[in-house]
Write a protein that holds these residues in place. Sequence first.
Motif, mmCIF file in Angstrom:
data_model
loop_
_atom_site.group_PDB
_atom_site.id
_atom_site.type_symbol
_atom_site.label_atom_id
_atom_site.label_comp_id
_atom_site.label_asym_id
_atom_site.label_seq_id
_atom_site.Cartn_x
_atom_site.Cartn_y
_atom_site.Cartn_z
ATOM 1 N N ALA A 87 50.100 -20.129 44.729
ATOM 2 C CA ALA A 87 49.454 -19.455 43.590
ATOM 3 C C ALA A 87 47.978 -19.840 43.492
ATOM 4 O O ALA A 87 47.107 -18.984 43.327
ATOM 5 C CB ALA A 87 50.185 -19.813 42.293
ATOM 6 N N VAL A 88 47.716 -21.125 43.628
ATOM 7 C CA VAL A 88 46.338 -21.610 43.484
ATOM 8 C C VAL A 88 45.462 -21.115 44.635
ATOM 9 O O VAL A 88 44.296 -20.781 44.456
ATOM 10 C CB VAL A 88 46.331 -23.160 43.396
ATOM 11 N N ARG A 89 46.059 -21.020 45.830
ATOM 12 C CA ARG A 89 45.281 -20.526 46.981
ATOM 13 C C ARG A 89 44.927 -19.058 46.835
ATOM 14 O O ARG A 89 43.826 -18.641 47.175
ATOM 15 C CB ARG A 89 46.120 -20.652 48.260
ATOM 16 N N LEU A 90 45.885 -18.259 46.371
ATOM 17 C CA LEU A 90 45.699 -16.808 46.434
ATOM 18 C C LEU A 90 45.157 -16.193 45.155
ATOM 19 O O LEU A 90 44.513 -15.150 45.194
ATOM 20 C CB LEU A 90 47.035 -16.123 46.759
ATOM 21 N N GLY A 91 45.429 -16.823 44.016
ATOM 22 C CA GLY A 91 45.185 -16.142 42.753
ATOM 23 C C GLY A 91 43.757 -16.200 42.252
ATOM 24 O O GLY A 91 43.114 -17.245 42.321
ATOM 25 N N ASP A 92 43.270 -15.070 41.743
ATOM 26 C CA ASP A 92 42.056 -15.097 40.922
ATOM 27 C C ASP A 92 42.452 -15.502 39.511
ATOM 28 O O ASP A 92 41.720 -16.194 38.813
ATOM 29 C CB ASP A 92 41.406 -13.710 40.879
ATOM 30 N N ARG A 93 43.619 -15.009 39.086
ATOM 31 C CA ARG A 93 44.205 -15.422 37.802
ATOM 32 C C ARG A 93 45.653 -15.791 38.078
ATOM 33 O O ARG A 93 46.298 -15.185 38.932
ATOM 34 C CB ARG A 93 44.187 -14.261 36.780
ATOM 35 N N ILE A 94 46.156 -16.750 37.321
ATOM 36 C CA ILE A 94 47.541 -17.183 37.493
ATOM 37 C C ILE A 94 48.270 -17.116 36.158
ATOM 38 O O ILE A 94 47.787 -17.638 35.154
ATOM 39 C CB ILE A 94 47.610 -18.627 38.045
ATOM 40 N N ALA A 95 49.419 -16.437 36.180
ATOM 41 C CA ALA A 95 50.282 -16.399 35.004
ATOM 42 C C ALA A 95 51.464 -17.322 35.270
ATOM 43 O O ALA A 95 52.222 -17.096 36.208
ATOM 44 C CB ALA A 95 50.777 -14.978 34.748
ATOM 45 N N VAL A 96 51.598 -18.365 34.468
ATOM 46 C CA VAL A 96 52.719 -19.294 34.629
ATOM 47 C C VAL A 96 53.833 -18.877 33.663
ATOM 48 O O VAL A 96 53.611 -18.805 32.447
ATOM 49 C CB VAL A 96 52.309 -20.751 34.340
ATOM 50 N N ALA A 153 53.693 -18.859 29.796
ATOM 51 C CA ALA A 153 53.263 -20.163 29.282
ATOM 52 C C ALA A 153 51.742 -20.277 29.273
ATOM 53 O O ALA A 153 51.158 -20.820 28.341
ATOM 54 C CB ALA A 153 53.866 -21.277 30.136
ATOM 55 N N GLN A 154 51.105 -19.778 30.324
ATOM 56 C CA GLN A 154 49.640 -19.873 30.415
ATOM 57 C C GLN A 154 49.129 -18.809 31.360
ATOM 58 O O GLN A 154 49.779 -18.486 32.363
ATOM 59 C CB GLN A 154 49.217 -21.272 30.912
ATOM 60 N N TYR A 155 47.952 -18.274 31.052
ATOM 61 C CA TYR A 155 47.336 -17.272 31.923
ATOM 62 C C TYR A 155 45.865 -17.633 32.061
ATOM 63 O O TYR A 155 45.118 -17.565 31.084
ATOM 64 C CB TYR A 155 47.504 -15.882 31.292
ATOM 65 N N ASP A 156 45.479 -18.074 33.255
ATOM 66 C CA ASP A 156 44.126 -18.603 33.428
ATOM 67 C C ASP A 156 43.690 -18.500 34.883
ATOM 68 O O ASP A 156 44.517 -18.290 35.768
ATOM 69 C CB ASP A 156 44.108 -20.101 33.034
ATOM 70 N N ALA A 157 42.408 -18.733 35.098
ATOM 71 C CA ALA A 157 41.907 -18.908 36.464
ATOM 72 C C ALA A 157 42.489 -20.214 36.998
ATOM 73 O O ALA A 157 42.736 -21.143 36.223
ATOM 74 C CB ALA A 157 40.384 -18.957 36.463
ATOM 75 N N PRO A 158 42.723 -20.301 38.322
ATOM 76 C CA PRO A 158 43.381 -21.492 38.874
ATOM 77 C C PRO A 158 42.681 -22.800 38.511
ATOM 78 O O PRO A 158 43.339 -23.793 38.193
ATOM 79 C CB PRO A 158 43.349 -21.257 40.396
ATOM 80 N N GLU A 159 41.380 -22.777 38.537
ATOM 81 C CA GLU A 159 40.646 -23.996 38.254
ATOM 82 C C GLU A 159 40.900 -24.497 36.826
ATOM 83 O O GLU A 159 41.100 -25.684 36.586
ATOM 84 C CB GLU A 159 39.155 -23.721 38.469
ATOM 85 N N ARG A 160 40.925 -23.547 35.901
ATOM 86 C CA ARG A 160 41.183 -23.926 34.494
ATOM 87 C C ARG A 160 42.621 -24.373 34.291
ATOM 88 O O ARG A 160 42.903 -25.286 33.513
ATOM 89 C CB ARG A 160 40.880 -22.748 33.570
ATOM 90 N N LEU A 161 43.526 -23.700 35.004
ATOM 91 C CA LEU A 161 44.944 -24.071 34.899
ATOM 92 C C LEU A 161 45.138 -25.539 35.319
ATOM 93 O O LEU A 161 45.823 -26.306 34.645
ATOM 94 C CB LEU A 161 45.756 -23.147 35.812
ATOM 95 N N LEU A 162 44.506 -25.908 36.426
ATOM 96 C CA LEU A 162 44.651 -27.281 36.909
ATOM 97 C C LEU A 162 43.909 -28.269 36.010
ATOM 98 O O LEU A 162 44.336 -29.408 35.834
ATOM 99 C CB LEU A 162 44.140 -27.402 38.349
ATOM 100 N N VAL A 219 43.837 -34.017 42.076
ATOM 101 C CA VAL A 219 43.405 -33.946 43.469
ATOM 102 C C VAL A 219 43.285 -32.485 43.901
ATOM 103 O O VAL A 219 42.326 -32.093 44.561
ATOM 104 C CB VAL A 219 44.403 -34.702 44.381
ATOM 105 N N ARG A 220 44.260 -31.660 43.503
ATOM 106 C CA ARG A 220 44.236 -30.258 43.925
ATOM 107 C C ARG A 220 43.040 -29.516 43.345
ATOM 108 O O ARG A 220 42.479 -28.621 43.953
ATOM 109 C CB ARG A 220 45.528 -29.573 43.537
ATOM 110 N N ARG A 221 42.653 -29.932 42.141
ATOM 111 C CA ARG A 221 41.530 -29.278 41.493
ATOM 112 C C ARG A 221 40.237 -29.492 42.278
ATOM 113 O O ARG A 221 39.311 -28.685 42.199
ATOM 114 C CB ARG A 221 41.409 -29.852 40.085
ATOM 115 N N LEU A 222 40.195 -30.576 43.042
ATOM 116 C CA LEU A 222 38.986 -30.860 43.824
ATOM 117 C C LEU A 222 38.701 -29.773 44.843
ATOM 118 O O LEU A 222 37.592 -29.661 45.350
ATOM 119 C CB LEU A 222 39.114 -32.205 44.541
ATOM 120 N N SER A 223 39.703 -28.957 45.170
ATOM 121 C CA SER A 223 39.464 -27.885 46.139
ATOM 122 C C SER A 223 38.516 -26.826 45.576
ATOM 123 O O SER A 223 38.037 -25.976 46.312
ATOM 124 C CB SER A 223 40.784 -27.261 46.597
#
Length: 371
Positions: A199-208, A216-225, A243-247
Amino acid sequence: MITFEGAAKFYPDGTVAVAHLDLTVETGKTTVFVGPSGSGKTTSLRMINRMVEPTGGTIRVDGADIRDQNPAQLRRSIGYVIQQAGLFPHRTVLDNIATVPLLLGWRRSRARARALELMDLVGLEPAQAKRYPHQLSGGQQQRVGVARALAADPPILLMDEPFSAVDPVVRTSLQDELIRLQQELHKTIVFVTHDIDEAVRLGDRIAVFRPGGELAQYDAPERLLAEPVDAFVESFIGYDRGVRRLSFFPASGLSLREDVVFDDEDRVERAQTLVAGENEPWALVVDAERMPKGWVSAEQLDRAPSGVPLGSLDLAPYGHTFDVGADSLRAALDAAVLSPAGRAVGVDEEGRVVGVVSQNDLGAAIWSVSE
Ligand SMILES: Nc1ncnc2c1ncn2[C@@H]1O[C@H](COP(=O)(O)OP(=O)(O)O)[C@@H](O)[C@H]1O
Ligand SMILES: [Mg+2]
């Protein structure tokens, strides 16, 4: 743009597949639905092309209520890719891909030409056109599935766990291909997965999604992390989210040390002076082209007879490098953690050494972006 306005799906047996979904999927972007099994991702996806009819709420595509559209027609304007590709086993690769164009009444020659063009686009060899699905690997079948969904050039592409059944290496290459394709095509993609990394690799937006069919949450991957809204999202995305957010942060901001990089022709004493003076435990040795050769420790330098070129010492492997211009802080950290010297080697696009960075310096850089 696809909008869910209080969309819901209750089954007669009392199952709440989707409780109440309010969400806008942006045109030309990749939106990922992620969540544990049974949280309503597939149901939400299939409501878009009316393979599942909502029991409540409204879904619009570009403002038009999908209930007012003919389901068969709607489905032809929306590409659909599923796990195991869902190919027709008794049709060749070419005929599988040409399915929708032929349904739309294209001439056979045009449909075939289009199918061949798509095979090229998704990285399949023309020689595979006459094969049957069972003669292909899992990864190739998924490529056929993607090509088939794109055949009539639909503006919307729905993908339900398309890469979940292939091994991790193939999955990564299919993800890379999808990222490349999307940069070219700018489709409105809705992608379902249970894998947060995908999800984090592919998404511009992620709906959890959470169990019970709630968003539960709908955000850009960076904000989600960075800011999971609650304990459920936090545990779902995993405790290594920091750590993943560092990407999302480029390594280009790091300041690298060049003074501890030496030529393999340099004599031991040259490195000794500097390494001892700076109290640096490691120096990196490179060849005449500035390609990395390996690490030499301060202790080794102390023991080595003077006059010896650095290249003749027993060097510790430099591990893997990170590309200073293209990689993220995560890649740099990974390289440092895996290096026997606890230092990462930064290189340019040709693989030539730019400089090195220690875990300590990386820690400081990470701290400053995490503020
Ligand atoms: N036809 C059906 N009848 C009853 N329950 C269903 C039906 N289809 C799906 N469900 C239930 O709806 C919930 C959500 O399913 P689904 O959307 O497939 O979840 P996910 O794709 O997130 O794994 C699950 O509890 C599932 O068992
Ligand atoms: Mg599902």
